[in-house]
Design a protein around this motif. Structure first.
Motif, short mmCIF file in Angstrom:
data_model
loop_
_atom_site.label_atom_id
_atom_site.label_comp_id
_atom_site.label_asym_id
_atom_site.label_seq_id
_atom_site.Cartn_x
_atom_site.Cartn_y
_atom_site.Cartn_z
N GLY A 153 38.28 34.70 42.53
CA GLY A 153 38.74 35.56 42.16
C GLY A 153 37.68 36.17 40.41
N ALA A 154 37.71 35.17 39.49
CA ALA A 154 36.78 35.43 38.13
C ALA A 154 35.21 36.92 39.15
CB ALA A 154 36.07 35.34 38.10
N ILE A 155 35.38 36.41 39.98
CA ILE A 155 33.92 37.60 40.67
C ILE A 155 34.57 39.00 40.82
CG2 ILE A 155 31.90 37.47 42.33
CD1 ILE A 155 31.45 34.54 41.75
N VAL A 156 35.43 39.21 41.85
CA VAL A 156 36.33 40.38 42.10
C VAL A 156 36.29 40.47 41.31
CG1 VAL A 156 37.36 40.95 43.84
CG2 VAL A 156 36.85 39.11 44.64
N GLY A 157 36.92 39.88 40.42
CA GLY A 157 37.94 40.70 39.00
C GLY A 157 36.39 41.66 38.46
N LEU A 158 35.68 40.54 37.85
CA LEU A 158 34.45 40.87 36.68
C LEU A 158 33.59 42.41 38.20
CD1 LEU A 158 32.55 40.01 34.49
CD2 LEU A 158 31.20 39.37 36.02
N THR A 159 33.54 42.23 39.25
CA THR A 159 33.37 42.94 39.72
C THR A 159 33.76 44.85 40.16
OG1 THR A 159 31.67 41.77 41.49
CG2 THR A 159 31.74 44.00 41.76
N LEU A 160 35.11 44.24 40.33
CA LEU A 160 36.26 45.57 39.87
C LEU A 160 36.12 46.27 38.51
CD1 LEU A 160 39.37 44.54 42.10
CD2 LEU A 160 37.27 46.35 42.43
N SER A 161 36.23 45.24 37.26
CA SER A 161 36.40 46.08 36.28
C SER A 161 34.92 46.28 35.57
CB SER A 161 36.55 44.52 35.07
OG SER A 161 35.36 43.97 35.15
N VAL A 162 33.95 46.15 36.29
CA VAL A 162 32.73 46.62 35.00
C VAL A 162 32.42 48.05 36.28
CG1 VAL A 162 30.06 46.83 36.28
CG2 VAL A 162 30.91 44.80 35.38
N PHE A 163 32.60 48.08 37.30
CA PHE A 163 33.10 49.55 38.32
C PHE A 163 34.22 50.34 38.06
CE2 PHE A 163 34.73 51.50 41.81
CZ PHE A 163 33.18 52.34 42.67
#
Lengths: 170, 465
Positions: free
Chosen positions: A62-72
């Motif tokens: 979840g953290a990896i997905v959230g981080l990726t989305l937020s960076v995007f």
């Protein structure tokens, strides 16, 4: 051969541990019996097989997905609407940190809740045979086996001092 | 290695279950319904006051939202931080917290008050671009409503993480309610326990998820405190720059959270007749936390104050006038006395730390101090804000208001009403979940024992992992 679910009830931890030994000696697979308690006994207190949980994988994912989305989200917003603030570069990490942190955390929490349900085997639809006295302090040893092994199982339960044996077919 | 004899605890477990399950049904001699009714009515008054505030004050008159912002900040501390009393000792594998953890975690439900109150305040918060010019903020060049959206998500997210934490820590007790109660309690217990039967895997998973959800709650709580303190006070005062302030806000929130739990524990112990489950040890341990957080209040305050006082620039003088010796000086003196000096002086005495009643008095003093502290920080922040002033480098001393704003009836109604709503939500939950966690009481019985140690007796605590 039909499967049955059996439950031996014990009033002390040593007898329950003896029951697990007896079931193993009688040839039952350790994946087919389990200890049921209303109290969190220390892992391995009954000499049982201690399953390994993989709950940590869920928040990590979840953290990896959230981080990726937020960076995007933050980087594309800044690229699409380029505003120079205080002479800082358009893509400055400090301007993105707050949103990255929040989205990473929220995503990790959501996947953890999903993981909790998955890893705890909840909802437990097939509750097998159960006794409400377990939440009063009795210790249950549950076993799933074929009906032809019922007598062997009963001998193992009785031999280790079971107060009561319950069974049900399925 | 000392071998402690294993005893049969079935009777003790049974006794704990049978004494705690009925606490969800007791009418408390008929007084419960009256108390429930009073908090219900006060909650309605709070909601009406909120509606009137929005319709009469509007979102444009910023000075009208100072007390409101102070209330939200107070609730973030009083209700939002209270669960930390359960989370921190759980992570540290302490034993004393077990009878306290449910009461502390139940305060996550009171977060409903904070969530409801935060939403209108988001509308009152100025956008990042004011009069065509971007104001200084931690959001830099983000969309002009970014803080509004992300703070809204954060505060509601905190509430839901709190609910998840309460749920995961209550699953074994919900299964007990499924097994040992009747009617709607049994149905709800069955539905919410999701078939929990206490297998090894379920207990292992429970321990892991309590640790994880507790950690998430802590990380998110501090984040919300930081965002709230920066966006809803610091950024609104032109020239106020203080790196310690967000941590001061969180630390003083923890102080008020500890105070809330002490008062809650005292009341539940007395009126739910839980003396057998909640002992003096719990108050003794909480008193030390209270002492530490009281010292923290002064530590964080003086660290920030020293910089401003020694700096002596025009900006520093303005900041001191805003926070200390300006129009809110009487409030500051009250805060200093009630958040630090008085509780510190009382709590250093051993007899006080052993007395639940005395400790509750100290906790009440700390809570009054917290109210004053939030007024000191937030009311002036919203009072000095204007669309012109926000773009100045700092507020000149002669433009700082001379007088305090007094709270009006609506502010008082919102304050009392939304605290009552939080308490109402907690009382409602006590009808389903026992206020002392049964499974943690069982765990305490299982893992603690008085044993002979040479020529004395000691209290041995088992820590399996």
């Amino acid at each position: 051969m039909s499967k049955i679910s059996m439950l031996g009830l014990y009033d002390n931890p040593d007898s329950a541990a003896d029951a697990l030994d007896a079931l193993s000696e009688a040839g039952f697979d350790s994946n087919n019996f389990d200890v049921l308690t209303g109290t969190p006994y220390p892992e391995g207190a009954f000499g049982e097989h201690v399953p390994q949980h993989r709950l940590f994988r869920f928040p990590l994912f979840g953290a990896i997905v959230g981080l990726t989305l937020s960076v995007f989200l933050t980087s594309t917003t800044q690229i699409v609407y380029p505003l120079v603030t205080g002479g800082k570069p358009i893509l400055s990490i400090f301007a993105m940190l707050v949103i990255m942190y929040e989205m990473t955390m929220l995503s990790a929490v959501i996947t953890t809740v999903i993981g909790i349900l998955f890893e705890s085997r909840l909802p437990n639809i097939s509750m097998n045979v159960y006794d409400t006295r377990i939440t009063e302090g009795l210790i249950g040893v549950s076993l799933v086996c074929t009906s032809d092994k019922k007598e062997t199982a009963e001998r193992a339960f009785n031999g280790s001092g079971a107060m009561e044996i319950k069974s049900s077919g399925r | 290695m000392i071998e402690v004899p294993v005893t049969n605890n079935t009777e003790k477990f049974n006794s704990a279950t049978n004494s705690l399950v009925p606490t969800t049904k007791e009418s408390l001699s008929g007084k419960f319904k009256l108390i429930f009714g009073i908090f219900g009515v006060l909650s309605v008054i709070g909601i009406i006051s909120l509606i009137l505030k929005i319709t009469t004050v509007g979102f444009e008159t910023k000075s009208g939202w100072g007390y409101y912002a102070a209330i939200v900040s107070l609730l973030l501390g009083v209700f939002g931080t209270a669960p930390m009393v359960a989370i921190a000792p759980t992570i540290a594998k302490a034993d004393w917290h077990r009878p306290v953890s449910r009461i502390a975690t139940m305060f996550t439900l009171a977060g409903i008050s904070t969530s409801i109150l935060a939403i209108p305040l988001i509308f009152a918060l100025p956008p990042l671009v004011v009069d065509g010019i971007r104001r200084r903020s931690i959001w830099f060049d983000a969309n002009i409503y970014t803080p509004h959206v992300f703070f809204g998500i954060a505060v509601i997210g905190l509430f839901f993480i709190g609910l998840a934490l309460l749920w995961v820590t209550s699953i074994p007790d919900l299964s007990i309610m499924r097994d040992h109660s009747s009617g709607w309690r049994q149905r709800l217990g069955k539905s919410l326990s999701r078939g929990f039967i206490g297998t090894e895997r379920q207990w292992i998973s429970l321990r892991a998820r309590i640790g994880m959800m507790g950690t998430f709650y802590f990380m998110f709580l501090i984040f919300v405190h930081i965002i709230y303190s920066i966006c809803f006070s610091l950024e609104l005062v032109a020239g106020w720059k203080d790196a310690i302030y967000p941590m001061y806000h969180a630390a003083t929130g923890i102080q008020s959270g500890v105070a809330t739990v002490i008062i809650g524990l005292f009341l539940f112990r007395k009126y739910w007749n839980l003396e057998d489950h909640i002992g003096i040890d719990q108050f003794w341990a909480l008193s030390k936390l209270m002492f530490a957080t009281t010292i923290f209040w002064f530590y964080f305050f003086i660290c920030a104050f020293m910089i401003f006082w020694y700096g002596k620039s025009a900006i520093n003088e303005m900041t001191i006038a805003i926070l200390v010796n300006g129009p809110y000086m009487p409030i500051f003196i009250g805060t200093l006395l009630l958040s630090f000096i008085v509780p510190w002086w009382i709590i250093i005495w051993n007899p006080v730390r052993y007395s639940p009643a005395m400790l509750s008095v100290v906790a009440a003093i700390v809570l009054i101090g917290s109210i004053l502290d939030r007024i000191r920080l937030y009311v002036i922040s919203w009072q000095v804000y204007s669309d012109e002033m926000i773009h100045k480098r700092y507020i000149p001393l002669d433009e700082i208001p001379e007088n305090m704003i007094a709270p009006n009836l609506l502010d008082i109604g919102i304050f009392i009403g939304f605290i009552s709503l939080g308490i109402f939500a907690i009382l409602l939950t006590t009808r389903l979940i026992p206020v002392v966690s049964i499974w943690e009481r069982h765990q305490s019985i299982l893992l603690t024992r008085h044993i002979k140690f040479h020529r004395t007796e000691v209290y041995a605590v088992g820590k399996p992992d």
